[in-house]
Design a protein around this motif. Structure first.
Motif, PDB file in Angstrom:
ATOM      1  N   ALA A  47       0.832  -1.213   0.000  1.00  0.00           N
ATOM      2  CA  ALA A  47       0.000   0.000   0.000  1.00  0.00           C
ATOM      3  C   ALA A  47       0.863   1.258   0.000  1.00  0.00           C
ATOM      4  CB  ALA A  47      -0.943   0.002   1.201  1.00  0.00           C
ATOM      5  N   GLY A  58       1.829   5.125  -0.484  1.00  0.00           N
ATOM      6  CA  GLY A  58       1.146   6.419  -0.527  1.00  0.00           C
ATOM      7  C   GLY A  58       1.794   7.292  -1.581  1.00  0.00           C
ATOM      8  N   THR A  60       2.939  12.208  -1.507  1.00  0.00           N
ATOM      9  CA  THR A  60       3.149  12.874  -0.221  1.00  0.00           C
ATOM     10  C   THR A  60       4.569  13.428  -0.121  1.00  0.00           C
ATOM     11  OG1 THR A  60       1.509  11.514   0.910  1.00  0.00           O
ATOM     12  CG2 THR A  60       3.165  12.572   2.287  1.00  0.00           C
ATOM     13  N   THR A  69       6.950   8.931  -2.868  1.00  0.00           N
ATOM     14  CA  THR A  69       6.187   7.771  -2.437  1.00  0.00           C
ATOM     15  C   THR A  69       6.536   7.363  -1.014  1.00  0.00           C
ATOM     16  OG1 THR A  69       6.100   6.937  -4.709  1.00  0.00           O
ATOM     17  CG2 THR A  69       5.635   5.363  -2.954  1.00  0.00           C
ATOM     18  N   ASN A 126      -4.196   0.608   6.677  1.00  0.00           N
ATOM     19  CA  ASN A 126      -2.938   0.830   5.957  1.00  0.00           C
ATOM     20  C   ASN A 126      -1.931   1.525   6.870  1.00  0.00           C
ATOM     21  OD1 ASN A 126      -3.791  -0.277   3.502  1.00  0.00           O
ATOM     22  ND2 ASN A 126      -4.718   1.646   2.852  1.00  0.00           N
ATOM     23  N   GLN A 173       1.768   3.435   6.512  1.00  0.00           N
ATOM     24  CA  GLN A 173       2.712   3.987   5.539  1.00  0.00           C
ATOM     25  C   GLN A 173       3.779   4.804   6.263  1.00  0.00           C
ATOM     26  OE1 GLN A 173      -0.324   6.070   3.347  1.00  0.00           O
ATOM     27  NE2 GLN A 173      -0.513   4.449   1.826  1.00  0.00           N
ATOM     28  N   TYR A 225      -8.145  10.327  -0.862  1.00  0.00           N
ATOM     29  CA  TYR A 225      -8.627  10.724   0.457  1.00  0.00           C
ATOM     30  C   TYR A 225      -9.057  12.188   0.480  1.00  0.00           C
ATOM     31  CZ  TYR A 225      -6.933   6.306   2.254  1.00  0.00           C
ATOM     32  OH  TYR A 225      -6.750   4.976   2.480  1.00  0.00           O
ATOM     33  N   THR A 241      -3.595   6.521  -2.446  1.00  0.00           N
ATOM     34  CA  THR A 241      -3.022   5.241  -2.047  1.00  0.00           C
ATOM     35  C   THR A 241      -3.443   4.159  -3.030  1.00  0.00           C
ATOM     36  OG1 THR A 241      -2.897   5.722   0.332  1.00  0.00           O
ATOM     37  CG2 THR A 241      -3.104   3.419  -0.290  1.00  0.00           C
ATOM     38  N   GLU A 249      -3.605  -0.065  -3.369  1.00  0.00           N
ATOM     39  CA  GLU A 249      -3.584  -1.309  -2.607  1.00  0.00           C
ATOM     40  C   GLU A 249      -3.549  -2.488  -3.586  1.00  0.00           C
ATOM     41  OE1 GLU A 249      -6.476   0.566   0.896  1.00  0.00           O
ATOM     42  OE2 GLU A 249      -7.245  -0.972  -0.484  1.00  0.00           O
TER      43      GLU A 249
END
Length: 266
Positions: A28, A30, A33, A57, A80, A82, A242, A257, A259
């Motif tokens: 998973a 992210g 960010t 990432t 999750n 991260q 999100y 994200t 998955e």
């Protein structure tokens, strides 16, 4: 052609392709960010703290459980975890000649799966999703959906945090060690390691006192689940975006994200 046999085989294929319940493990990451870096900032006399950032990432993994309530909706519950690593350092200035010595910081928080390493920003997200199957195809099940998200984020080792937890006498002793002209490099290294253990304990105590930063938001998702008839193994992939969530000021959340996982489906 025996149409009854054909219909019965098709019904069996459809009924065996998707399970009522499942549980899985997935990769998973992210996406998008970023963490802003911070220039050296004073936390005590002659001592400054700085940290680098990360960009792109956050690595991560997660767990998922799902219930298929055919033919209307399905329900998914996901957790999750991260994390992104960054460098942090103390800078000790010698007042006599204004020379500066760098002390890289390593953090080892009990109970984390990362061990002793550079500091890490950790984000944990629990999702409760309702999904709607786009088609009723056997074997492959695409869907869309959304739901609620519960965010938990760790601290960033910045000036404000460090100033609030590192005891002044510890910082003074660090400066004395670095600036002591009577100590050789090996002796200084051993003494700084001992002080590093003290600061690590103080960080752990402060982290336990403050706990994780929590917030509530939402998400939308598009996904696909695949399962062969009879075999109790399913593969799945989700993309989530999100909405909302509260993060430290240094974090620019990408809010995306992916998955990718497999699970037991019965």
């Amino acid at each position: 052609m025996n149409f009854k046999a054909l219909i019965a085989a098709s019904a069996l294929l459809a009924s065996q392709s998707f399970a009522i319940v499942g549980i899985g493990f997935h990769y998973a990451p992210g996406l998008g960010t970023k963490m802003k870096s911070a220039e050296p900032a004073t936390i005590a006399d002659n001592i400054q703290l700085s940290h680098e950032g990360f960009d792109g990432t956050m690595q991560g993994f997660g767990f998922k459980a799902w219930i298929d309530l055919l033919p209307i909706i399905d329900i998914e519950a996901t957790l999750n975890i991260q994390f992104g690593s960054y460098d942090a350092s103390l800078w000790v200035e010698n007042p006599a000649d204004q020379s500066v010595s760098e002390i890289p910081l390593e953090i080892e928080l009990g109970g984390t799966p990362f061990g002793k390493a550079n500091p890490k920003f950790v984000a944990m997200t629990g999702d409760l999703s309702i999904t709607y199957p786009i088609t009723s195809l056997p074997i492959i099940r695409p869907y869309i959906g959304g739901g609620l998200s519960y965010h938990l984020n760790s601290f960033v080792l910045n000036q404000k945090f460090a100033s609030g937890f590192i005891q002044p006498n510890t910082l003074d002793e660090v400066a004395q060690i670095v600036l002591d002209p009577t100590m050789d490099d090996n002796t200084k290294s051993e003494a700084l390691q001992a002080k590093g253990q003290e600061m690590k304990a103080q960080i752990q105590d402060k982290a336990l006192d403050e706990g994780l930063k929590t917030s509530i938001g939402g998400h939308i998702l598009v996904g696909l689940r695949a399962k062969l008839p009879i075999i109790p193994i399913a593969a799945y992939g989700n993309f989530k975006y999100y909405i909302g969530g509260d993060y430290p000021s240094e974090i620019d959340a990408g809010n995306m994200t992916v998955e990718l996982g497999v699970g037991l489906a019965i």
